[in-house]
Design a protein around this motif. Sequence first.
Motif, mmCIF file in Angstrom:
data_model
loop_
_atom_site.group_PDB
_atom_site.id
_atom_site.type_symbol
_atom_site.label_atom_id
_atom_site.label_comp_id
_atom_site.label_asym_id
_atom_site.label_seq_id
_atom_site.Cartn_x
_atom_site.Cartn_y
_atom_site.Cartn_z
ATOM 1 N N UNK A 41 0.859 -1.189 0.000
ATOM 2 C CA UNK A 41 0.000 0.000 0.000
ATOM 3 C C UNK A 41 0.891 1.234 0.000
ATOM 4 N N UNK A 49 6.439 -1.995 6.119
ATOM 5 C CA UNK A 49 5.094 -1.748 6.665
ATOM 6 C C UNK A 49 4.063 -1.686 5.546
ATOM 7 N N UNK A 50 4.416 -1.042 4.442
ATOM 8 C CA UNK A 50 3.476 -0.938 3.317
ATOM 9 C C UNK A 50 3.156 -2.321 2.760
ATOM 10 N N UNK A 104 3.521 -5.355 4.404
ATOM 11 C CA UNK A 104 2.814 -6.233 5.336
ATOM 12 C C UNK A 104 1.378 -5.758 5.565
ATOM 13 N N UNK A 105 1.139 -4.439 5.477
ATOM 14 C CA UNK A 105 -0.235 -3.932 5.601
ATOM 15 C C UNK A 105 -1.107 -4.469 4.474
ATOM 16 N N UNK A 106 -0.551 -4.528 3.292
ATOM 17 C CA UNK A 106 -1.299 -5.015 2.129
ATOM 18 C C UNK A 106 -1.470 -6.532 2.181
ATOM 19 N N UNK A 147 -0.919 -8.655 4.530
ATOM 20 C CA UNK A 147 -1.514 -9.164 5.760
ATOM 21 C C UNK A 147 -3.024 -9.229 5.689
ATOM 22 N N UNK A 148 -3.621 -8.336 4.918
ATOM 23 C CA UNK A 148 -5.082 -8.310 4.838
ATOM 24 C C UNK A 148 -5.606 -8.983 3.569
ATOM 25 N N UNK A 149 -4.851 -8.942 2.489
ATOM 26 C CA UNK A 149 -5.380 -9.438 1.207
ATOM 27 C C UNK A 149 -5.099 -10.918 0.961
ATOM 28 N N UNK A 184 -6.411 -12.830 9.050
ATOM 29 C CA UNK A 184 -6.900 -12.407 10.360
ATOM 30 C C UNK A 184 -8.312 -11.854 10.356
ATOM 31 N N UNK A 185 -8.770 -11.401 9.198
ATOM 32 C CA UNK A 185 -10.127 -10.854 9.121
ATOM 33 C C UNK A 185 -11.155 -11.928 9.499
ATOM 34 N N UNK A 194 -10.708 -14.308 11.701
ATOM 35 C CA UNK A 194 -10.710 -14.443 13.164
ATOM 36 C C UNK A 194 -11.496 -13.312 13.814
ATOM 37 N N UNK A 195 -11.352 -12.103 13.270
ATOM 38 C CA UNK A 195 -12.095 -10.958 13.824
ATOM 39 C C UNK A 195 -13.593 -11.186 13.715
#
Lengths: 262, 80
Positions: free
Chosen positions: A171, A185-186, A188-190, A192-194, A247-248, A250-251
């Motif tokens: 990202x 960070x850019x 892992x942010x991307x 990690x969610x996708x 992780x989404x 699990x949330x």
Amino acid sequence: MAETYNASDPIEVAPGVFHLGVQDAPNSFNNIPYVIVDGNEAALIDPGSAKPEFFNVVLEKVKKALKGDLKKIKHIIVQHQDPDLCAAIPLVEVHCAPDVTVHAPLEAKVLIQHYNFKSKLHPLDDDDTLVFGDNRKFVFAMTPYCHFVGSMVTYDTKHKIVFSSDAFGGFTGMTDLYAGPDYPLQLTSFLGQYLGSKRALEYALKRLEQINAAYGVNLIAPQHGCLIKKELIPAYLEAAHALQVGGEIDSLAAKHGVKLGG
Amino acid sequence: MNPKAIIEEILDTAQKLSLEKDRIRAIFQKSGVTLDGGMKVSAIAGDPMAVLKTLMDNLAEMAVVKISAKQIIRKVGINI
């Protein structure tokens, strides 16, 4: 070589390999097609969005990279089915060679047809190759479920570049060409969610490590984010191995009291 | 990790993902988080957890930042 990109000029990141990136500052999600020229032929990888503010930039950059001769484009390669890389196919094909072929993973083919382009659609499977130009060879490595069952990366055997699509994407709305201090960070942010599956991620990473060990990788060229130079590849592989994905689920499971095994 | 530290981490992450500092500042401001001239948290208006929840709602205006913020709060076991 420039370290940042702009709205008008392609950047040659290796001989005949052009970065056609389009900055998307409002969404922090830059979009990067590539065109590779070899002899009298060219291949366009992940041509991008149909939105005019994206496509017009890509078209101008391709024209400059190919010195106006877009008919050199004999091959359009799309590495999965998403609109941010496929929607431009019907817009760009009219500029390409009359016999241009669209190459895509087999499992993505049934979806990609719905972009309603006219060119022949050639399905790819793992380890398929494409030879074009002056014997330039691409090898396609499937990376299933990373992040779609029909996802792949493309290995350019000449310059040892992996066009990684969403894998190793990040990202960012900046115009940095190469991965810098904020890119972990850019990235892992991307990812990690996708990405939904650690198993899928591990397969893709280990396959990439195999390719690196067997043939070498000089550059990772994702469709979002920044290029990763050879010397930084081990650090990014390590970061990607450590990544927690999915992780989404699990949330939402916690929110709704859904019990999951495994 | 306390809510204020989480808000600070989200702010730091936002600035690493986006060039649009004015937009970031406005979202934090209307969520009850005042930023100083150096884009650091200077004050939080009210209960930090309630502010964090409002911030998460308001971050929908910057999808990528909200996506990253969801991962940050998940990491510390908060489910908003």
